[in-house]
Structures are given as structure tokens and as C-alpha cells.
Design a protein around this motif. Structure first.
Motif, mmCIF file in Angstrom:
data_model
loop_
_atom_site.group_PDB
_atom_site.id
_atom_site.type_symbol
_atom_site.label_atom_id
_atom_site.label_comp_id
_atom_site.label_asym_id
_atom_site.label_seq_id
_atom_site.Cartn_x
_atom_site.Cartn_y
_atom_site.Cartn_z
ATOM 1 N N UNK A 145 -26.866 -16.398 -26.628
ATOM 2 C CA UNK A 145 -25.901 -17.490 -26.615
ATOM 3 C C UNK A 145 -26.197 -18.416 -27.795
ATOM 4 N N UNK A 146 -25.216 -19.211 -28.159
ATOM 5 C CA UNK A 146 -25.382 -20.122 -29.297
ATOM 6 C C UNK A 146 -26.532 -21.098 -29.087
ATOM 7 N N UNK A 147 -26.786 -21.493 -27.841
ATOM 8 C CA UNK A 147 -27.842 -22.470 -27.549
ATOM 9 C C UNK A 147 -29.087 -21.826 -26.932
ATOM 10 N N UNK A 148 -29.253 -20.534 -27.135
ATOM 11 C CA UNK A 148 -30.364 -19.797 -26.520
ATOM 12 C C UNK A 148 -31.720 -20.316 -26.980
ATOM 13 N N UNK A 149 -32.720 -20.093 -26.116
ATOM 14 C CA UNK A 149 -34.113 -20.360 -26.473
ATOM 15 C C UNK A 149 -34.870 -19.044 -26.453
ATOM 16 N N UNK A 150 -35.831 -18.931 -27.359
ATOM 17 C CA UNK A 150 -36.630 -17.711 -27.504
ATOM 18 C C UNK A 150 -38.077 -18.154 -27.711
ATOM 19 N N UNK A 191 -24.095 -16.129 -11.167
ATOM 20 C CA UNK A 191 -23.539 -15.116 -12.057
ATOM 21 C C UNK A 191 -24.484 -14.694 -13.170
ATOM 22 N N UNK A 192 -25.525 -15.471 -13.430
ATOM 23 C CA UNK A 192 -26.525 -15.082 -14.427
ATOM 24 C C UNK A 192 -27.370 -13.945 -13.859
ATOM 25 N N UNK A 193 -28.105 -13.297 -14.732
ATOM 26 C CA UNK A 193 -28.961 -12.180 -14.329
ATOM 27 C C UNK A 193 -30.355 -12.428 -14.891
ATOM 28 N N UNK A 226 -22.870 -13.933 -19.040
ATOM 29 C CA UNK A 226 -21.710 -13.263 -19.634
ATOM 30 C C UNK A 226 -20.936 -14.242 -20.501
ATOM 31 N N UNK A 227 -20.611 -13.779 -21.698
ATOM 32 C CA UNK A 227 -19.717 -14.509 -22.584
ATOM 33 C C UNK A 227 -18.699 -13.504 -23.105
ATOM 34 N N UNK A 228 -17.439 -13.817 -22.910
ATOM 35 C CA UNK A 228 -16.363 -12.905 -23.322
ATOM 36 C C UNK A 228 -16.579 -11.504 -22.750
ATOM 37 N N UNK A 229 -17.102 -11.452 -21.511
ATOM 38 C CA UNK A 229 -17.287 -10.187 -20.819
ATOM 39 C C UNK A 229 -18.538 -9.413 -21.193
ATOM 40 N N UNK A 230 -19.319 -9.929 -22.125
ATOM 41 C CA UNK A 230 -20.524 -9.213 -22.571
ATOM 42 C C UNK A 230 -21.782 -9.990 -22.206
ATOM 43 N N UNK A 231 -22.869 -9.253 -21.978
ATOM 44 C CA UNK A 231 -24.144 -9.889 -21.687
ATOM 45 C C UNK A 231 -24.695 -10.551 -22.941
#
Length: 150
Positions: free
Chosen positions: A46-51, A99-101, A132-137
């Protein structure tokens, strides 16, 4: 269209479908990483993801940070004449009510000296939250721990 009750997917079937989707997601994501496709790899987050990884002093945030970190690592490997291959498996897939996994997996990173030997570089545990964003994980949060630093 409504399926006859005997043809309707069971929770186990949905779970199997999700597990297969998760496996394909990681297979594609790790191929992008190992090929040095930093921008495409970053788009699997995602645009705001953390890693968060123990080799960096603080978590990487967002696409720009992911691209910079991945590009830097790819350049360092190229300068050293090395390739890395990430093998991810043993997926524990847990859908959440929102809804998250949540996915916990094992990662083995192999390092190969071009023209030389290959070796196990790292053994890690990867804990992700997928949305899910735009149907994709997409990965919204990833935390990687290394077995040698535990």
C-alpha cells in the motif's frame, strides 16, 4: 447466479482459494524483488505501508522509501557480484473480520556469487498484514525477524 447448495463453496474451499492466492502473491512479489524491479515490487505494498527489518535502523515507509531501499540493496549486490533469491513458504494465513489477512511465513534467502558458490544468507520469519486494493492483495505492514538475531 446462485449455486445449488451441494455446489456452493465451503469455508474450507474459500480458505484453500485464499491460501492459493496468497502463495501466488508472494511468488510474484519475490520474483520482482530478486529481479531488481524496485518500482513494481513497491506497488505490491500500500502507499502508506511499513516495512520493518532488523538490518535497517527504522521501518521503511511508503512507496518512495521502499523503492529507495530496494534500489540501494540491488546496487550493492550488483557491485559485489551477487544475486539473492528469496524462498517464502510455510504460510499461516489468517483472515481477519475487517477483511485484512495476517500471514506468517518463513523466508530463506540464498546468496549466489556470480560464477561461484551459493549459500544460505539468512533465515527469517515474515509477518505481514495484507489488504485488498482494487481487488488485489497488497502488503500494508511487514515485519521481518532473523533467526540469527533472535
Amino acid at each position: 447466479m446462485t449455486l445449488a447448495p451441494e455446489l456452493a463453496p465451503t469455508p474450507a474451499a474459500w480458505s484453500a482459494a485464499l491460501h492459493a492466492e496468497v502463495q501466488q502473491f508472494y511468488a510474484h512479489q519475490m520474483q520482482l524483488l530478486d529481479l531488481g524491479e524496485a518500482e513494481q515490487w513497491a506497488r505490491t505494498f500500500t502507499e502508506d505501508a511499513t516495512f520493518a527489518v532488523p538490518t535497517l535502523p527504522e521501518p521503511v515507509r511508503g512507496h518512495a522509501g521502499l523503492i529507495a531501499a530496494t534500489s540501494r540493496a540491488a546496487a550493492e549486490l550488483a557491485a559485489e557480484g551477487q544475486r539473492h533469491r528469496h524462498f517464502i513458504g510455510m504460510f499461516d494465513v489468517r483472515p481477519r473480520p475487517d477483511g485484512a489477512v495476517e500471514v506468517r511465513s518463513y523466508a530463506i534467502v540464498y546468496a549466489s556469487q556470480i560464477g561461484g558458490e551459493s549459500r544460505v544468507h539468512r533465515v527469517c520469519v515474515c509477518e505481514d498484514v495484507l489488504v485488498r486494493q482494487d481487488g488485489e492483495l497488497r502488503v500494508s505492514a511487514r515485519t521481518v525477524t532473523r533467526d540469527d538475531l533472535a
